[in-house]
Design an enzyme around this catalytic site. Structure first.
Site, short mmCIF file in Angstrom:
data_model
loop_
_atom_site.label_atom_id
_atom_site.label_comp_id
_atom_site.label_asym_id
_atom_site.label_seq_id
_atom_site.Cartn_x
_atom_site.Cartn_y
_atom_site.Cartn_z
NE ARG A 89 38.29 51.05 36.51
CZ ARG A 89 39.30 50.20 36.64
NH1 ARG A 89 39.85 50.03 37.81
NH2 ARG A 89 39.76 49.53 35.60
CB SER A 127 40.54 44.25 42.74
OG SER A 127 39.17 44.39 42.48
N1 COA Z 1 35.30 50.32 40.32
C1 COA Z 1 36.49 49.92 40.75
N2 COA Z 1 37.27 49.04 40.10
C2 COA Z 1 36.78 48.54 38.97
C3 COA Z 1 35.55 48.91 38.45
C4 COA Z 1 34.79 49.84 39.18
N3 COA Z 1 33.61 50.26 38.76
N4 COA Z 1 35.37 48.25 37.29
C5 COA Z 1 36.45 47.50 37.10
N5 COA Z 1 37.32 47.68 38.11
C6 COA Z 1 38.63 47.07 38.25
C7 COA Z 1 38.60 45.71 38.87
O1 COA Z 1 38.71 45.78 40.27
C8 COA Z 1 39.80 45.05 38.25
O2 COA Z 1 40.95 45.43 38.94
P1 COA Z 1 42.27 44.54 38.89
O3 COA Z 1 42.69 44.42 37.46
O4 COA Z 1 43.16 45.35 39.69
O5 COA Z 1 41.91 43.23 39.50
C9 COA Z 1 39.90 45.67 36.87
O6 COA Z 1 39.16 46.86 36.95
C10 COA Z 1 39.37 44.78 35.82
O7 COA Z 1 38.01 44.64 36.04
P2 COA Z 1 37.11 43.38 35.89
O8 COA Z 1 35.76 43.92 35.73
O9 COA Z 1 37.27 42.42 36.99
O10 COA Z 1 37.58 42.83 34.52
P3 COA Z 1 38.40 41.62 34.11
O11 COA Z 1 39.22 42.12 33.00
O12 COA Z 1 39.06 40.90 35.21
O13 COA Z 1 37.24 40.65 33.60
C11 COA Z 1 35.42 39.96 32.15
C12 COA Z 1 36.32 41.07 32.65
C13 COA Z 1 35.12 38.97 33.22
C14 COA Z 1 34.13 40.62 31.74
C15 COA Z 1 36.11 39.33 30.93
O14 COA Z 1 37.41 38.95 31.24
C16 COA Z 1 35.36 38.14 30.38
O15 COA Z 1 34.26 38.24 29.92
N6 COA Z 1 35.99 36.96 30.41
C17 COA Z 1 35.39 35.73 29.93
C18 COA Z 1 36.07 35.24 28.67
C19 COA Z 1 35.49 35.90 27.45
O16 COA Z 1 34.30 35.86 27.19
N7 COA Z 1 36.36 36.49 26.63
C20 COA Z 1 35.94 37.13 25.40
C21 COA Z 1 35.60 38.58 25.63
S1 COA Z 1 37.01 39.56 25.42
#
Ligand code: COA
Length: 161
Positions: A89, A127
């Site tokens: 973003r 979110s």
């Molecule tokens: N438009 C609007 N909002 C967006 C967006 C978009 N295109 N892309 C991301 N966001 C926002 C999300 O809404 C979220 O908002 P919030 O923090 O307010 O809830 C935030 O950005 C984070 O995005 P999200 O994509 O949900 O990422 P995350 O950090 O929650 O999860 C994973 C990312 C699931 C890919 C990651 O945590 C994961 O792979 N976890 C598994 C464990 C792992 O393998 N770890 C090792 C790798 S580091």
């Protein structure tokens, strides 16, 4: 090519939907994978997030909704897919995304992370922001689909009872 679009989706916003829509046109199949992370305090349960995503994505033939827990790379291996999509973003996303992509690559060398730049009009969305605006009674209709807005309002009302 099959790609995985992972995230928390708590809840899904138009920002996520824009990335999914664009991916569905570029790739054969998109697996939208919701992280079932018990340590993160989510507003919606994993089942609710699946239901909402399935509903808002029902028009796509090549988009599947799934859940995962544990490491993304292990899940990707199980799915037989080695390409992840992440939305960028703003510059502020870059450091965290770079770190995740590098850790994933270190864990499994053939994993690739592709970044898709968010449309400018969604660059400020998250979110948490949507939840905050909704909690304080603001209009979120330009951030999330109607069904998400309805469920969000129900949750907030329920929490205040
Ligand atoms: N438009 C609007 N909002 C967006 C967006 C978009 N295109 N892309 C991301 N966001 C926002 C999300 O809404 C979220 O908002 P919030 O923090 O307010 O809830 C935030 O950005 C984070 O995005 P999200 O994509 O949900 O990422 P995350 O950090 O929650 O999860 C994973 C990312 C699931 C890919 C990651 O945590 C994961 O792979 N976890 C598994 C464990 C792992 O393998 N770890 C090792 C790798 S580091």
């Amino acid at each position: 090519m099959v790609v995985i679009y992972p995230g928390s989706f708590d809840p899904v916003t138009y920002g996520h939907l824009d990335i999914i829509d664009r991916c569905s046109k570029k790739f054969d199949k998109v697996i939208v994978s919701i992280l079932n992370n018990t340590s993160k305090k989510n507003m919606f349960t994993i089942e609710e997030r699946v239901q909402l995503l399935e509903k808002v994505l029902e028009k796509y033939d090549n988009v599947e909704v799934d859940t995962f827990s544990g490491l993304l790379v292990d899940y990707a291996r199980q799915k037989g897919c080695s390409t992840m999509i992440r939305g960028l973003r703003a510059v502020s996303d870059f450091e965290y995304e770079m770190q995740m992509a590098l850790v994933n690559k270190k864990l499994v060398d053939d994993i690739e992370t592709l970044f898709m730049v968010s449309r400018g009009r969604y660059a400020y969305l998250s979110s948490s922001i949507v939840k905050e605006v909704a909690i304080f009674g603001g209009d979120i209709s330009c951030f999330v689909p109607e069904i998400v807005e309805k469920e969000l309002r129900k949750k907030i009302k329920g929490g205040n009872e």
